[in-house]
Design a protein around this motif. Structure first.
Motif, PDB file in Angstrom:
ATOM      1  N   ILE A  57      57.019  79.834  64.795  1.00  0.00           N
ATOM      2  CA  ILE A  57      55.573  79.801  65.037  1.00  0.00           C
ATOM      3  C   ILE A  57      55.310  79.827  66.534  1.00  0.00           C
ATOM      4  O   ILE A  57      55.629  78.874  67.252  1.00  0.00           O
ATOM      5  N   ALA A  68      59.704  78.623  56.092  1.00  0.00           N
ATOM      6  CA  ALA A  68      60.078  78.020  57.375  1.00  0.00           C
ATOM      7  C   ALA A  68      61.422  78.507  57.891  1.00  0.00           C
ATOM      8  O   ALA A  68      61.675  78.502  59.102  1.00  0.00           O
ATOM      9  N   TYR A  74      59.121  73.900  60.592  1.00  0.00           N
ATOM     10  CA  TYR A  74      58.826  75.165  61.264  1.00  0.00           C
ATOM     11  C   TYR A  74      59.130  75.061  62.754  1.00  0.00           C
ATOM     12  O   TYR A  74      58.555  74.219  63.451  1.00  0.00           O
ATOM     13  N   LYS A 127      65.036  86.271  62.007  1.00  0.00           N
ATOM     14  CA  LYS A 127      63.808  85.487  62.035  1.00  0.00           C
ATOM     15  C   LYS A 127      62.640  86.333  62.545  1.00  0.00           C
ATOM     16  O   LYS A 127      62.830  87.329  63.240  1.00  0.00           O
ATOM     17  N   ARG A 161      55.643  71.294  62.818  1.00  0.00           N
ATOM     18  CA  ARG A 161      57.050  71.150  63.196  1.00  0.00           C
ATOM     19  C   ARG A 161      57.771  70.173  62.271  1.00  0.00           C
ATOM     20  O   ARG A 161      58.925  70.402  61.884  1.00  0.00           O
ATOM     21  N   PRO A 164      50.268  78.601  58.894  1.00  0.00           N
ATOM     22  CA  PRO A 164      51.677  79.016  58.966  1.00  0.00           C
ATOM     23  C   PRO A 164      52.531  78.455  57.831  1.00  0.00           C
ATOM     24  O   PRO A 164      53.573  79.009  57.503  1.00  0.00           O
ATOM     25  N   THR A 165      52.087  77.347  57.224  1.00  0.00           N
ATOM     26  CA  THR A 165      52.895  76.738  56.171  1.00  0.00           C
ATOM     27  C   THR A 165      52.905  77.556  54.883  1.00  0.00           C
ATOM     28  O   THR A 165      53.593  77.193  53.923  1.00  0.00           O
TER      29      THR A 165
END
Length: 408
Positions: A87, A82, A111, A62, A107, A77-78
């Motif tokens: 994040i 994911a 994520y 990750k 979230r 971030p999207t």
């Protein structure tokens, strides 16, 4: 746009890599002008979409990535996968209901959310119900207050990362305290409590390493050693058939491989194989770090002294973590291997171009951008070229480690 990337490993309780924290900068000044560095990190990431590719930097691990307020509010971030990222909400963000709602929405899309450098301030309370990971800088919070934090976060099913772990003693202390993950440079600092004995396999590897260090490689001797071990022959063929090494020719025999590779590449392979075996029982990240350093130091040293032996840069980087792998002093270890005096000196800390190349690799590992700038100025080399070399070294090390050394 050129992406400047550094990666810092995050380890689990078994000292294996769980993830990498990625740090980004841009341009010769390493950041956008007139905005905070963490915000620049987020903007560079989202604007370049990681031109190198997350998978090229972190492999199957990750990626922890810092995000500032603006990028969180706009749900940037999207744009990432994911399943491959965590994040990180940096500690400097201004928290209000809108930011909490944005992070909760992110979230909800799958994520994982991490709180970076948790400082015990009340502004983070609203994040706790949907936070997956909390990172605690052990140099910033009094140690006597940490057990209560661990108990509280564990009750909320939150994983904990101990940051700034610099020694094995600290690692063991916070492991016993209940932390799940650890970030710092403790792996590269050996805990010298015993000397590892060299078994038959290790002695063979030392024999190969000695051969590879000689000015003129004795191909007949190399052939004899490799031929008596089918697994070595297999690994050699795997190495030379790797697309990062050989994109055009299919090698089918030991003799063909040795002839095709040439002396320098055979020496590299022997050194890699020897170190991989000598590092048995140690975390694989040590070998991965050594591979990156080896390729990077080779590229930089060749750029600065193209008339010299490029293997010197390669060996300097490759052997730079031998003390951590063997749990012995580097001075004692290098005295047992007939490598050149300047490589020995660099490994033992003596100043010079090789030592500077090794220090530069460490600057990249720690994202010490000022040190990188100073090196570029000292040797009159473009900083963008150094970053491209480091990116290349990461990719090379990943391919070599996966396709050859993991099969040993």
């Amino acid at each position: 746009m050129f992406a400047y990337v550094a990666r810092q490993p995050i380890f689990d309780v078994n000292r294996e890599v769980y993830a990498y924290e990625l740090l980004f900068r841009i341009g010769e000044d390493n950041c956008f002008p007139d905005i905070p560095p963490d915000e620049a990190t987020s903007k560079i990431l989202t604007s370049t979409h990681l031109s190198l590719g997350i998978e090229e930097i972190t492999g199957d691990k990750k990626a922890f990535i810092n995000f500032h307020r603006d990028t969180l509010m706009f749900r940037l971030p999207t744009s990432l996968d994911a399943s491959k990222v965590v994040i990180e909400i940096v500690e400097t963000v201004d928290v209000d209901d809108a930011l909490v709602a944005a992070c909760k929405h992110i979230r909800g899309l799958g994520y994982p959310i991490a709180l970076d450098d948790y400082d015990m301030k009340g502004k983070w309370e609203a994040f706790i119900p949907f936070t997956s990971i909390v990172k605690i800088d052990i140099t910033e919070i009094p140690h006597e207050k940490i057990p209560a934090l661990v108990e509280r976060f564990k009750a909320n099913n939150i994983k904990l990362v101990a940051e700034k772990i610099e020694t094995y003693e600290e690692y063991n202390t916070f492991k016993e305290m209940g932390f799940d993950y650890f970030q710092g440079y403790f792996l590269a600092k050996p805990e010298i409590v015993k000397h590892r004995k060299l078994g038959p396999s290790s002695l063979t590897m030392m024999e190969l390493l000695t051969l590879s260090s000689q000015a003129k490689l004795d191909f007949d001797e190399v052939n004899k050693i490799i031929e008596r071990d089918p697994s070595l022959t297999y690994l050699l063929l795997r190495f030379i058939n790797n697309p990062m090494v050989n994109k055009r020719h299919k090698i089918t025999s030991l003799k063909h491989a040795l002839t095709f590779m040439g002396e320098v590449e055979v020496k590299k392979f022997i050194s890699l194989l020897a170190l991989a075996n000598l590092s048995d029982g140690q975390p694989s990240e040590l070998m991965q770090m050594a591979l990156v350093r080896a390729k990077f130091c080779e590229l930089v040293f060749t750029e600065l002294k193209d008339s010299d032996n490029p293997l010197k840069g390669f060996l300097t980087g490759l052997l730079s973590l031998l003390d951590a792998m063997m749990e012995q002093r580097i001075d004692d270890l290098v005295s047992k291997v007939p490598i050149s005096d300047d490589v020995k000196g660099a490994l033992c800390g003596n100043p010079g171009m090789l030592r500077h190349c090794l220090t530069l690799a460490q600057f990249f590992e720690r994202a010490e951008w000022a040190g990188i700038q100073q090196f570029a100025a000292k040797y009159n080399i473009k900083q963008s070229l150094l970053h491209s070399y480091y990116n290349e070294a990461i990719k090379w090390a990943k391919h070599i480690h996966q396709s050859a050394l993991n099969e040993k």
